[in-house]
Design a protein around this motif. Structure first.
Motif, PDB file in Angstrom:
ATOM      1  N   UNK A   1       0.813  -1.212   0.000  1.00 17.52           N
ATOM      2  CA  UNK A   1       0.000   0.000   0.000  1.00 17.52           C
ATOM      3  C   UNK A   1       0.847   1.264   0.000  1.00 17.52           C
ATOM      4  N   UNK A   2       2.156   1.111   0.040  1.00 16.43           N
ATOM      5  CA  UNK A   2       3.054   2.259   0.050  1.00 16.43           C
ATOM      6  C   UNK A   2       3.535   2.620  -1.345  1.00 16.43           C
ATOM      7  N   UNK A   3       4.702   3.242  -1.399  1.00 14.68           N
ATOM      8  CA  UNK A   3       5.279   3.668  -2.678  1.00 14.68           C
ATOM      9  C   UNK A   3       5.852   2.461  -3.427  1.00 14.68           C
ATOM     10  N   UNK A   4       5.650   2.443  -4.739  1.00 17.81           N
ATOM     11  CA  UNK A   4       6.111   1.327  -5.558  1.00 17.81           C
ATOM     12  C   UNK A   4       6.885   1.854  -6.764  1.00 17.81           C
ATOM     13  N   UNK A   5       8.040   1.275  -7.003  1.00 20.08           N
ATOM     14  CA  UNK A   5       8.822   1.555  -8.211  1.00 20.08           C
ATOM     15  C   UNK A   5       8.682   0.362  -9.143  1.00 20.08           C
ATOM     16  N   UNK A   6       8.433   0.629 -10.428  1.00 19.44           N
ATOM     17  CA  UNK A   6       8.243  -0.453 -11.402  1.00 19.44           C
ATOM     18  C   UNK A   6       9.127  -0.227 -12.614  1.00 19.44           C
ATOM     19  N   UNK A   7       9.804  -1.276 -13.048  1.00 16.75           N
ATOM     20  CA  UNK A   7      10.635  -1.215 -14.253  1.00 16.75           C
ATOM     21  C   UNK A   7      10.516  -2.535 -14.992  1.00 16.75           C
TER      22      UNK A   7
ATOM     23  N   UNK B   1      10.906   4.222 -16.267  1.00 14.82           N
ATOM     24  CA  UNK B   1      10.676   3.900 -14.855  1.00 14.82           C
ATOM     25  C   UNK B   1       9.320   4.483 -14.471  1.00 14.82           C
ATOM     26  N   UNK B   2       8.586   3.743 -13.679  1.00 14.23           N
ATOM     27  CA  UNK B   2       7.301   4.230 -13.186  1.00 14.23           C
ATOM     28  C   UNK B   2       7.287   4.198 -11.664  1.00 14.23           C
ATOM     29  N   UNK B   3       6.622   5.185 -11.084  1.00 19.52           N
ATOM     30  CA  UNK B   3       6.458   5.245  -9.632  1.00 19.52           C
ATOM     31  C   UNK B   3       4.978   5.419  -9.311  1.00 19.52           C
TER      32      UNK B   3
ATOM     33  N   UNK C   1      15.688  12.339  -6.517  1.00 18.08           N
ATOM     34  CA  UNK C   1      16.116  13.112  -7.684  1.00 18.08           C
ATOM     35  C   UNK C   1      15.404  12.676  -8.959  1.00 18.08           C
ATOM     36  N   UNK C   2      15.075  11.390  -9.069  1.00 14.49           N
ATOM     37  CA  UNK C   2      14.435  10.889 -10.289  1.00 14.49           C
ATOM     38  C   UNK C   2      13.070  11.536 -10.507  1.00 14.49           C
ATOM     39  N   UNK C   3      12.398  11.964  -9.439  1.00 15.39           N
ATOM     40  CA  UNK C   3      11.095  12.605  -9.568  1.00 15.39           C
ATOM     41  C   UNK C   3      11.214  14.110  -9.778  1.00 15.39           C
ATOM     42  N   UNK C   4      12.449  14.579  -9.940  1.00 16.10           N
ATOM     43  CA  UNK C   4      12.684  15.979 -10.308  1.00 16.10           C
ATOM     44  C   UNK C   4      12.929  16.106 -11.808  1.00 16.10           C
TER      45      UNK C   4
ATOM     46  N   UNK D   1      12.391   8.454 -17.210  1.00 13.77           N
ATOM     47  CA  UNK D   1      13.391   7.527 -17.743  1.00 13.77           C
ATOM     48  C   UNK D   1      14.617   7.497 -16.841  1.00 13.77           C
ATOM     49  N   UNK D   2      15.354   6.406 -16.928  1.00 20.06           N
ATOM     50  CA  UNK D   2      16.551   6.261 -16.103  1.00 20.06           C
ATOM     51  C   UNK D   2      17.664   7.204 -16.545  1.00 20.06           C
ATOM     52  N   UNK D   3      17.613   7.643 -17.809  1.00 17.31           N
ATOM     53  CA  UNK D   3      18.668   8.536 -18.317  1.00 17.31           C
ATOM     54  C   UNK D   3      18.186   9.970 -18.528  1.00 17.31           C
ATOM     55  N   UNK D   4      17.008  10.298 -17.991  1.00 20.94           N
ATOM     56  CA  UNK D   4      16.466  11.657 -18.064  1.00 20.94           C
ATOM     57  C   UNK D   4      16.478  12.190 -19.497  1.00 20.94           C
ATOM     58  N   UNK D   5      15.930  11.406 -20.419  1.00 22.63           N
ATOM     59  CA  UNK D   5      16.041  11.720 -21.843  1.00 22.63           C
ATOM     60  C   UNK D   5      14.846  12.477 -22.410  1.00 22.63           C
TER      61      UNK D   5
END
Length: 290
Positions: free
Chosen positions: A17-23, A30-32, A46-49, A103-107
């Motif tokens: 029920x908490x935060x989930x990272x999916x790849x 990447x999905x959160x 940082x990834x959500x920035x 994305x993992x590479x901030x593209x």
């Protein structure tokens, strides 16, 4: 048949029920999935920035599933997705969970996220499982043929991830291959069911989600005293989908009886009243394993 996929779900807080990272293996996306109550715990991620596309899920006052589709660009101050959600949507009460794609590479640049926002919005509207709360159709921007191909591949993976996270926002209510005469030779005929009750004449199908009443069905507009309250509410909610007594869109209901009550305006046993073309009731079909 599609090839199998390996999904990685990381329970960031150690609970579902908490935060989930999916790849997905070999995918840069990447999905959160972040509950609204947990946004404050994401400020140092940082990834959500980064730039990306987000979905806000919830229900409205009529218990309809709703979604808002948005985009967020990376700003000069280094803030992107998370800040956009916290700035733009704090006053909207309906949403309870956010799903963010980056994305993992901030593209992603402005062109890419505009295209994705437009495609995701229109896909959700076309499928019709959710009420899409955007005020207008997002601008798709201008992209090259090569970029479009890459983004469509990203979308294909995002659809898989979204379903794995529990949201069927991009999955049609029923297979596109109906009625039965639309199937290729040799394919198993889908079990299309028929309902007749007074002036009501409907077709539908049992699915893994419940029971779908097909567009084109004739709805009995009057209601009996026995009509269940849930059916009365459904008929009010979907009033705009009925024109001159004809259903204009496929609608999903939790059970055959709920579908039958919606169509007939009366309390009806759906297992007995929905029948195949040979007149065999759904109850008998299920008991026989068909």
């Amino acid at each position: 048949m599609g090839r199998g996929k390996t999904l990685r779900l990381f329970l960031m807080d150690g609970e579902p029920t908490g935060r989930i990272k999916c790849s997905i293996a070999n995918w840069t996306g990447i999905a959160y999935k972040i509950p609204r109550t947990e946004l404050r715990r994401c400020t140092e991620m940082d990834v959500l920035k980064q730039s990306g596309v987000y979905f806000l899920f919830g229900t409205d006052d009529e218990d309809r599933a709703i979604v808002y589709v948005g985009q967020a660009g990376s700003r000069k101050n280094g803030e992107g997705l998370l800040l956009r959600i916290r700035e733009a949507h704090p006053s909207i009460e309906y949403w309870t969970e956010a799903v963010m794609f980056t994305t993992s590479n901030n593209s992603f640049g402005p062109t890419e996220i505009s295209y994705l926002e437009n495609r995701f919005y229109n896909m959700a509207v076309q499928v019709g499982r959710y009420v899409v709360k955007n005020g207008n159709d997002p601008n798709p921007g201008n992209i090259t043929e090569e970029t479009e191909s890459e983004l469509e591949e990203f979308i294909d993976y995002a659809k898989i991830v979204m379903g794995a996270l529990g949201y069927k926002i991009f999955e049609p209510l029923v297979s596109p291959a109906y009625p039965p005469d639309a199937l290729e030779d040799g394919e198993r005929e889908e079990q299309i069911l028929y309902f007749s009750w007074g002036t009501a004449k409907a077709t539908g199908k049992r699915t893994s989600d419940g029971f779908v009443v097909f567009r084109g069905s004739t709805i009995r507009l009057t209601e009996n005293p026995s009509c269940p309250q849930r059916a009365i509410k459904d008929r009010q909610v979907y009033a705009d989908e009925i024109k001159d007594g004809i259903l204009r869109e496929d609608l999903l209901f939790p059970s055959p009886s709920a579908a039958a009550a919606f169509v007939s305006g009366a309390s009806v046993n759906g297992l007995l009243s929905w029948k195949n073309r040979d007149g065999i009731a759904l109850k008998q079909l299920e008991e026989a394993g068909d």
